[in-house]
Design an enzyme around this catalytic site. Structure first.
Site, PDB file in Angstrom:
ATOM      1  N   SER A   1      37.869  55.283  75.699  1.00  0.00           N
ATOM      2  CA  SER A   1      37.621  55.174  77.128  1.00  0.00           C
ATOM      3  C   SER A   1      36.841  53.910  77.453  1.00  0.00           C
ATOM      4  O   SER A   1      36.218  53.293  76.580  1.00  0.00           O
ATOM      5  CB  SER A   1      36.840  56.394  77.618  1.00  0.00           C
ATOM      6  OG  SER A   1      35.530  56.384  77.072  1.00  0.00           O
TER       7      SER A   1
ATOM      8  N   GLU B   1      40.180  48.342  72.727  1.00  0.00           N
ATOM      9  CA  GLU B   1      41.408  48.711  73.437  1.00  0.00           C
ATOM     10  C   GLU B   1      41.068  49.966  74.221  1.00  0.00           C
ATOM     11  O   GLU B   1      40.894  51.045  73.651  1.00  0.00           O
ATOM     12  CB  GLU B   1      42.549  48.971  72.450  1.00  0.00           C
ATOM     13  CG  GLU B   1      43.933  48.888  73.087  1.00  0.00           C
ATOM     14  CD  GLU B   1      44.377  50.181  73.752  1.00  0.00           C
ATOM     15  OE1 GLU B   1      44.134  50.322  74.979  1.00  0.00           O
ATOM     16  OE2 GLU B   1      44.954  51.027  73.076  1.00  0.00           O
TER      17      GLU B   1
ATOM     18  N   LYS C   1      36.458  56.216  61.660  1.00  0.00           N
ATOM     19  CA  LYS C   1      36.117  57.537  62.193  1.00  0.00           C
ATOM     20  C   LYS C   1      37.223  58.026  63.118  1.00  0.00           C
ATOM     21  O   LYS C   1      37.487  57.405  64.143  1.00  0.00           O
ATOM     22  CB  LYS C   1      34.802  57.519  62.973  1.00  0.00           C
ATOM     23  CG  LYS C   1      34.314  58.935  63.327  1.00  0.00           C
ATOM     24  CD  LYS C   1      33.175  58.934  64.327  1.00  0.00           C
ATOM     25  CE  LYS C   1      33.684  58.921  65.750  1.00  0.00           C
ATOM     26  NZ  LYS C   1      34.393  60.179  66.120  1.00  0.00           N
ATOM     27  N   PRO C   2      37.863  59.161  62.784  1.00  0.00           N
ATOM     28  CA  PRO C   2      38.812  59.748  63.724  1.00  0.00           C
ATOM     29  C   PRO C   2      38.070  60.470  64.837  1.00  0.00           C
ATOM     30  O   PRO C   2      36.863  60.729  64.730  1.00  0.00           O
ATOM     31  CB  PRO C   2      39.577  60.746  62.853  1.00  0.00           C
ATOM     32  CG  PRO C   2      38.585  61.162  61.810  1.00  0.00           C
ATOM     33  CD  PRO C   2      37.746  59.936  61.545  1.00  0.00           C
TER      34      PRO C   2
ATOM     35  N   CYS D   1      47.446  55.051  77.296  1.00  0.00           N
ATOM     36  CA  CYS D   1      46.861  54.051  78.199  1.00  0.00           C
ATOM     37  C   CYS D   1      47.916  53.199  78.893  1.00  0.00           C
ATOM     38  O   CYS D   1      47.627  52.546  79.893  1.00  0.00           O
ATOM     39  CB  CYS D   1      45.901  53.149  77.431  1.00  0.00           C
ATOM     40  SG  CYS D   1      44.481  54.015  76.731  1.00  0.00           S
TER      41      CYS D   1
ATOM     42  N   GLU E   1      41.761  56.625  85.819  1.00  0.00           N
ATOM     43  CA  GLU E   1      42.743  57.042  84.826  1.00  0.00           C
ATOM     44  C   GLU E   1      42.756  58.566  84.699  1.00  0.00           C
ATOM     45  O   GLU E   1      41.749  59.181  84.356  1.00  0.00           O
ATOM     46  CB  GLU E   1      42.421  56.404  83.471  1.00  0.00           C
ATOM     47  CG  GLU E   1      43.468  56.640  82.420  1.00  0.00           C
ATOM     48  CD  GLU E   1      43.182  55.871  81.139  1.00  0.00           C
ATOM     49  OE1 GLU E   1      44.149  55.444  80.479  1.00  0.00           O
ATOM     50  OE2 GLU E   1      41.998  55.693  80.789  1.00  0.00           O
TER      51      GLU E   1
ATOM     52  N   PRO F   1      41.197  57.043  68.483  1.00  0.00           N
ATOM     53  CA  PRO F   1      41.219  58.043  69.551  1.00  0.00           C
ATOM     54  C   PRO F   1      42.005  59.294  69.161  1.00  0.00           C
ATOM     55  O   PRO F   1      42.636  59.341  68.096  1.00  0.00           O
ATOM     56  CB  PRO F   1      41.921  57.293  70.676  1.00  0.00           C
ATOM     57  CG  PRO F   1      42.948  56.466  69.941  1.00  0.00           C
ATOM     58  CD  PRO F   1      42.292  56.052  68.646  1.00  0.00           C
TER      59      PRO F   1
END
Length: 479
Positions: free
Chosen positions: A230, A251, A178-179, A285, A381, A153
């Site tokens: 997400s 996560e 992958k960023p 989170c 959120e 993320p």
């Protein structure tokens, strides 16, 4: 005069590469709102190449004795320490975070976590061998899974990359990481560091957007897909992975309840909760952003929390007096602003509630009171520097409201009553329950949630186990 943008590149099979078709995206510094680099917008050919490299490298990496993988990870940890200032600079450009806090709060735990998993590399044991049927001996082998497709993320680009590659490599897997498309700079630097230590193909980085991530997850090569992101992204990954029964590690989002009882030390609780709620602009989170306070101390607590918010500073990375920097991107600024603009009439903004400045994506530390359990800002959120406050009458109502959301990642309880703390820790339906603190993490303890916060654990031996598979071996004693 225009400034030439820095060019970031994929890292595949031991070399840096542009996207096969030459496509790029601009990368923006959220503290300025200005582009500073371009990164590949990778497509099918790039994903194919990275997966092929990881698959080719897997057998030799898997078959290394664990001590050799441990040595490699320890070298990576040492190199991260030695090149810490470069990593900090890249991460600050990625995120706009305060330089000092990035140095003190991210580099040390990252290095420690890599070293923890370096030790775990030598703990790939199963249960002891034994005879459970006459004439036959059984044993358990714990093995790496294979190629892991990993998506990190934008809120903690460096640290979340560590949480993914360190256990995977320690267990003997190879990685295609992958960023986020908004924060690729520090991951590209990590590739330079890690690539100088591990064999080619063991660690690969593919830059791109959500379509690139989808191509990775749907690819036939990886045996596991891991994502931090997400709920929507996690559900999409789980659906895609189900088509060929890949293992999935998710996560996802959180909406941590912070349950404050009447016997709490209010000044200390306010100080700790405001820090845990506003740190990293609330883009965490596990952030302490949903406070439930006993009705007998509600007004006093809200007043103290609003004062703490008014004294909390956001600002540029080089300002040593700020707690947090900007939101990560304009979409996130729009999301946070939208929650405040849509507040119901019964809600009251006690502090903040507005953008700070007109350059970059800064948002003021905010406190909102007077909220009801079914309000949008309670149920969804926000992922920003916004702390909500609700008033509860008793322990049962506190539990009901705390558990009454779709997320179940983290929570905290604030009380001097040991029995109450133990009851609450049992009743709270969250993967982590802190007591009289909120947000500390250690490499030895698991991090992960329930419900729509996902499944699988990061950190700890449990996180390490998630990157392994179990094989039963049985042999005849008569052969």
């Amino acid at each position: 005069m225009s400034t030439e943008l820095r060019r970031l590149r994929n890292y595949i099979d031991g070399e840096f590469r542009d996207a096969a078709d030459g496509r790029t995206t601009e990368v923006v510094n959220p503290a300025t709102g200005e582009a500073y680099a371009t990164a590949p917008l990778s497509g099918q050919a790039d994903v194919d190449a990275a997966m092929a490299a990881a698959a080719t490298a897997f057998p030799a990496w898997r078959d290394l004795v664990p001590a050799e993988r441990q040595k490699a990870l320890l070298k990576i940890a040492d190199a991260f320490e030695e090149r810490a200032e470069e990593l900090i600079a890249a991460e600050v450009e990625n995120t706009g975070k305060p330089i000092g806090l990035t140095r003190s709060e991210e580099i040390p735990p990252m290095v420690d976590q890599i070293r923890f998993f370096a030790g775990a590399a030598r703990m790939l044991e199963g249960r002891s061998a034994g005879e459970y049927m006459e004439g036959l001996t059984s044993m358990v082998r714990r093995e790496p899974i294979g190629v892991c497709a990993q998506v990190a993320p934008w809120n903690y680009p460096m640290m979340m990359a560590v949480w993914k590659f360190a256990p995977a490599l320690a267990a003997g897997n190879t990685v295609v990481l992958k960023p986020s498309d908004t924060t690729p700079a520090s991951t590209a630097l990590m590739a330079d560091i890690i690539g100088s230590i591990v064999p080619k193909g063991v660690f690969n980085v593919v830059c791109g957007d959500r379509d690139t991530g989808r191509l990775m997850v749907e690819h036939e090569t990886p045996a596991m897909a891991s994502i931090t992101g997400s709920v929507r992204a996690g559900m999409s990954v789980a659906e895609s992975a189900s088509k060929d029964l890949k293992r999935v590690h998710l996560e996802l989002g959180g909406k941590a309840p912070v349950v404050v009882f009447e016997d709490t030390d209010i000044p200390k609780a306010v100080e700790d909760i405001s820090t845990a709620g506003y740190f990293n602009a609330g883009q965490d989170c596990t952030a302490a952003t949903r406070v439930l306070v006993h009705e007998s101390i509600h007004d006093e607590f809200v007043s103290a929390l609003a004062k703490a918010a008014s004294e909390t500073k956001t600002g540029r990375p080089d300002d040593e007096d700020v707690l947090y920097g900007p939101l990560n991107n304009p979409n996130q600024l729009k999301q946070v602003t939208g929650f405040i603009e849509r507040l119901p009439a019964h809600a009251k903004v006690e502090a903040g509630g507005h953008r700070v400045g007109d350059k970059g994506y800064f948002y003021a530390p905010t406190v909102v009171s007077g909220l009801k359990q079914d309000d949008e800002i309670i149920q969804k959120e926000v992922f920003g520097p916004v702390i909500t406050v609700q008033s509860f009458r008793d322990e049962d109502q506190a539990v009901e409201w705390a558990n009454g959301v779709e997320y179940a990642l983290a929570s905290s309880v604030w009380t001097k009553d040991h029995g109450r703390a133990m009851r609450m820790s049992k009743k709270l339906d969250f993967g982590c329950v802190w007591i009289n603190t909120h947000i500390p993490l250690v490499a030895e303890m698991p991090h992960g949630g329930f419900k729509k916060s996902g499944y699988g654990k990061d950190l700890s031996s449990y996180g390490f186990d998630d990157y392994t598979r179990i094989k039963h071996v049985m042999t005849s004693l008569d052969a």
